[in-house]
Design a protein around this motif. Structure first.
Motif, short mmCIF file in Angstrom:
data_model
loop_
_atom_site.label_atom_id
_atom_site.label_comp_id
_atom_site.label_asym_id
_atom_site.label_seq_id
_atom_site.Cartn_x
_atom_site.Cartn_y
_atom_site.Cartn_z
N LEU A 35 1.01 -1.62 0.02
CA LEU A 35 0.29 0.06 0.01
C LEU A 35 1.34 1.29 -0.14
O LEU A 35 0.75 2.59 -1.20
N ALA A 36 2.03 1.07 0.35
CA ALA A 36 3.54 2.20 0.87
C ALA A 36 3.84 2.65 -0.87
O ALA A 36 3.56 3.69 -1.43
N ASN A 37 4.13 1.74 -1.35
CA ASN A 37 4.87 1.94 -2.05
C ASN A 37 3.37 2.43 -3.36
O ASN A 37 3.71 3.14 -4.57
N VAL A 38 2.22 2.15 -3.73
CA VAL A 38 1.27 1.97 -4.06
C VAL A 38 0.88 3.96 -4.37
O VAL A 38 0.43 4.18 -5.03
N ALA A 39 0.75 4.23 -2.89
CA ALA A 39 0.81 5.42 -2.16
C ALA A 39 2.35 6.48 -3.01
O ALA A 39 1.09 7.52 -3.65
N SER A 40 2.77 6.02 -3.16
CA SER A 40 4.04 6.48 -3.67
C SER A 40 4.10 6.89 -4.96
O SER A 40 4.29 8.45 -5.57
N ILE A 41 3.70 6.11 -5.69
CA ILE A 41 4.06 5.91 -7.41
C ILE A 41 2.91 6.66 -7.82
O ILE A 41 2.09 7.32 -8.65
N TRP A 42 1.23 6.61 -7.03
CA TRP A 42 0.42 7.62 -7.17
C TRP A 42 0.26 9.05 -6.15
O TRP A 42 0.25 9.67 -7.49
N ARG A 43 1.39 9.06 -5.96
CA ARG A 43 1.67 10.75 -5.20
C ARG A 43 2.56 10.91 -6.67
O ARG A 43 2.78 12.89 -6.91
N ALA A 44 3.41 9.74 -6.81
CA ALA A 44 4.51 10.90 -7.92
C ALA A 44 3.62 11.18 -9.21
O ALA A 44 3.91 12.05 -10.37
N ILE A 45 2.53 10.15 -9.62
CA ILE A 45 1.68 10.53 -11.13
C ILE A 45 1.20 11.96 -10.64
O ILE A 45 1.13 12.59 -11.46
N ARG A 46 0.43 12.20 -9.21
CA ARG A 46 -0.52 13.42 -9.35
C ARG A 46 0.34 14.46 -9.52
O ARG A 46 0.16 15.68 -10.15
N ASN A 47 1.82 14.23 -8.59
CA ASN A 47 2.66 15.49 -8.62
C ASN A 47 3.40 15.91 -10.14
O ASN A 47 3.51 17.31 -10.81
N ARG A 48 3.56 14.91 -10.96
CA ARG A 48 3.82 14.76 -12.16
C ARG A 48 2.51 15.68 -13.11
O ARG A 48 2.94 16.75 -13.96
N GLN A 49 1.59 16.04 -13.08
CA GLN A 49 0.15 16.27 -13.27
C GLN A 49 -0.02 17.72 -13.22
O GLN A 49 0.13 18.39 -14.03
N GLU A 50 -0.15 17.85 -11.31
CA GLU A 50 0.76 19.52 -11.90
C GLU A 50 2.10 20.36 -11.87
O GLU A 50 1.61 21.66 -12.15
N ILE A 51 2.81 19.98 -12.27
CA ILE A 51 4.13 19.99 -12.99
C ILE A 51 3.51 20.81 -14.31
O ILE A 51 4.45 21.27 -14.77
N HIS A 52 2.82 19.90 -15.07
CA HIS A 52 2.47 20.05 -16.35
C HIS A 52 1.58 21.41 -15.91
O HIS A 52 1.84 22.13 -17.44
#
Length: 99
Positions: A27-44
């Motif tokens: 669950l921690a790994n999935v949350a970390s990946i989800w956070r990275a994807i969300r932050n990537r969208q915000e950077i766009h």
């Protein structure tokens, strides 16, 4: 008895993690990946700001582009932007203290 005659039996084997522990790690790994994807969208979204707005938050267009291109898909590019903004503000913060 001599020290060469003695052996030390260490039981270093670690027990297998429990199901709960494995689920929490997954669950921690999935949350970390989800956070990275969300932050990537915000950077766009930061790419849509003009240069003046980026400068107001301590970034440049090159910082935003570098964050997106230097990080892999599963890495969080926001740490690159944080470091860039901190590097840019440190010299200016110290220059204001000079008389």
């Amino acid at each position: 008895m001599r020290t060469t005659d003695r052996t030390l039996d260490l039981c270093i084997a670690t027990p297998a993690p429990s199901l709960t522990t494995r689920m929490m790690l997954a669950l921690a790994n999935v949350a970390s990946i989800w956070r990275a994807i969300r932050n990537r969208q915000e950077i766009h979204y930061l790419n849509e700001l003009n240069d003046s707005q980026l400068r107001d938050i301590g970034l440049s267009r090159q910082d935003v582009n570098a964050a997106l291109t230097t990080s892999t898909f599963f890495e969080d590019p926001s740490s690159h932007l944080t470091n860039s903004a901190r590097r840019r503000t440190r010299p200016s913060a110290f220059s204001s203290f000079r008389g």
